[in-house]
Write an enzyme that holds these catalytic residues in place. Sequence first.
Site, mmCIF file in Angstrom:
data_model
loop_
_atom_site.group_PDB
_atom_site.id
_atom_site.type_symbol
_atom_site.label_atom_id
_atom_site.label_comp_id
_atom_site.label_asym_id
_atom_site.label_seq_id
_atom_site.Cartn_x
_atom_site.Cartn_y
_atom_site.Cartn_z
ATOM 1 N N ASN A 13 0.694 -0.910 -0.021
ATOM 2 C CA ASN A 13 0.479 -0.356 0.072
ATOM 3 C C ASN A 13 1.040 1.392 -0.282
ATOM 4 O O ASN A 13 1.520 1.531 0.706
ATOM 5 C CB ASN A 13 -0.594 0.429 1.515
ATOM 6 C CG ASN A 13 -1.895 1.284 1.411
ATOM 7 O OD1 ASN A 13 -1.807 2.345 0.694
ATOM 8 N ND2 ASN A 13 -2.438 1.664 3.004
ATOM 9 N N LYS A 15 0.189 4.521 -0.707
ATOM 10 C CA LYS A 15 -0.458 5.613 0.499
ATOM 11 C C LYS A 15 0.068 6.641 -0.758
ATOM 12 O O LYS A 15 -0.287 6.324 -2.072
ATOM 13 C CB LYS A 15 -0.107 5.638 1.563
ATOM 14 C CG LYS A 15 0.163 4.470 2.858
ATOM 15 C CD LYS A 15 -0.073 4.641 4.031
ATOM 16 C CE LYS A 15 -0.149 3.149 4.118
ATOM 17 N NZ LYS A 15 0.456 2.866 6.022
ATOM 18 N N HIS A 99 -9.984 1.300 4.780
ATOM 19 C CA HIS A 99 -8.160 1.659 5.743
ATOM 20 C C HIS A 99 -8.242 2.528 6.743
ATOM 21 O O HIS A 99 -8.968 3.221 6.410
ATOM 22 C CB HIS A 99 -7.260 2.147 4.490
ATOM 23 C CG HIS A 99 -5.662 1.827 5.335
ATOM 24 N ND1 HIS A 99 -5.527 2.299 6.368
ATOM 25 C CD2 HIS A 99 -5.028 1.137 4.730
ATOM 26 C CE1 HIS A 99 -4.630 2.478 6.362
ATOM 27 N NE2 HIS A 99 -3.953 1.214 5.565
ATOM 28 N N GLU A 101 -6.792 4.923 7.480
ATOM 29 C CA GLU A 101 -6.538 5.829 7.101
ATOM 30 C C GLU A 101 -7.811 6.872 6.819
ATOM 31 O O GLU A 101 -8.167 8.120 7.112
ATOM 32 C CB GLU A 101 -5.346 5.996 6.397
ATOM 33 C CG GLU A 101 -4.414 5.771 6.782
ATOM 34 C CD GLU A 101 -3.482 5.755 6.719
ATOM 35 O OE1 GLU A 101 -3.278 5.879 4.825
ATOM 36 O OE2 GLU A 101 -2.153 5.413 7.346
ATOM 37 N N GLU A 171 -5.416 -4.963 10.543
ATOM 38 C CA GLU A 171 -4.204 -3.910 10.796
ATOM 39 C C GLU A 171 -4.599 -2.889 12.117
ATOM 40 O O GLU A 171 -5.546 -1.760 12.059
ATOM 41 C CB GLU A 171 -4.392 -2.280 9.317
ATOM 42 C CG GLU A 171 -4.356 -3.393 8.416
ATOM 43 C CD GLU A 171 -3.313 -2.177 7.598
ATOM 44 O OE1 GLU A 171 -1.972 -2.529 6.905
ATOM 45 O OE2 GLU A 171 -4.017 -1.349 7.472
ATOM 46 N N GLY A 177 2.624 2.652 10.950
ATOM 47 C CA GLY A 177 3.359 3.478 10.861
ATOM 48 C C GLY A 177 4.265 3.882 12.159
ATOM 49 O O GLY A 177 5.062 5.258 12.152
ATOM 50 N N SER A 217 3.181 -1.725 9.985
ATOM 51 C CA SER A 217 5.189 -2.079 10.077
ATOM 52 C C SER A 217 5.766 -3.331 9.985
ATOM 53 O O SER A 217 6.334 -3.511 10.815
ATOM 54 C CB SER A 217 5.081 -1.911 11.751
ATOM 55 O OG SER A 217 4.705 -0.450 12.108
HETATM 56 P P1 13P Z 1 2.908 0.591 7.427
HETATM 57 O O1 13P Z 1 3.750 -0.959 7.215
HETATM 58 O O2 13P Z 1 3.859 1.839 7.189
HETATM 59 O O3 13P Z 1 3.400 0.420 9.310
HETATM 60 O O4 13P Z 1 1.592 0.498 7.099
HETATM 61 C C1 13P Z 1 1.038 -0.677 6.964
HETATM 62 C C2 13P Z 1 -0.152 -0.120 6.247
HETATM 63 O O5 13P Z 1 -0.947 0.719 6.814
HETATM 64 C C3 13P Z 1 -0.834 -0.666 5.473
HETATM 65 O O6 13P Z 1 -1.822 -0.450 4.544
#
Ligand code: 13P
Length: 258
Positions: A13, A15, A99, A101, A171, A177, A217
């Site tokens: 992903n 982003k 997601h 976010e 997640e 992150g 992560s």
């Molecule tokens: P990270 O791997 O940067 O923690 O992000 C995970 C994520 O949100 C994947 O959709």
Amino acid sequence: MSKNIRRYLIAGNWKMNKTASEGTALVREIHHEIGHQSDVGAVVCPPFTALESCAKALEGSTVQLGAQNMYPKSEGAYTGEVSPLMLRSLFCTYVILGHSERREYFKESDAFINEKVVAALDSSLKPILCVGETLEQREADETTTVVETQLAGGLKGITADQAENVVIAYEPVWAIGTGKTATPDMAQEVHGFIRKWLEGNFGEAAASKMRILYGGSMKPANARDLLAKEDIDGGLIGGASLQAKSFVELVTIARSLV
Ligand code: 13P
């Protein structure tokens, strides 16, 4: 029940990262390294603006393409939105939905995410439905209640046949992150819970085929122990998917476990 019937899936992903030309360069490198293997599934999910050039760069590759969001209508007056058909026309196979976010910053509800899941399946796109609890929710012992609510809401009205084309991504919001990963045992506990829930709702045959990815992560240093767990069928990778080296390493680790 053996996990062998499920092929690992490593999904990147990106982003809101990478311009079209940066993205193309990245997928070229990824394709060069792993674009001919099919032991495990590999998917990249660039921003909309890089999908077309990435699709071209991935012609003839086993690396598949996904989008990070979509609107649940095929066309019309929805300024700024992108439809499932538009994604299909750019050779997307997957679409990330719900997601955390998007739930947090764009206030997406389970009902709206459910509309998207249904619309994606109607257009033969495979949804990657994200679920997961915040730190406060985990500390209040609400993890399974939260995950169950998100699953029930997001998958409302889905048949067992359709469910086989849905990928779930667990997640934990506190692990995204942040560099904090759920331990393999913590992740397996929730993945096991999700599998049971899927069995209860879609039957054992469908649930045993559905992939449940871990996200938060995940990186080469911690992936092996996570991926070795019974109900962890791959990863949804943020930061570590932005460089060919770490993304390819993750695919290589999954291959070594097959
Ligand atoms: P990270 O791997 O940067 O923690 O992000 C995970 C994520 O949100 C994947 O959709």
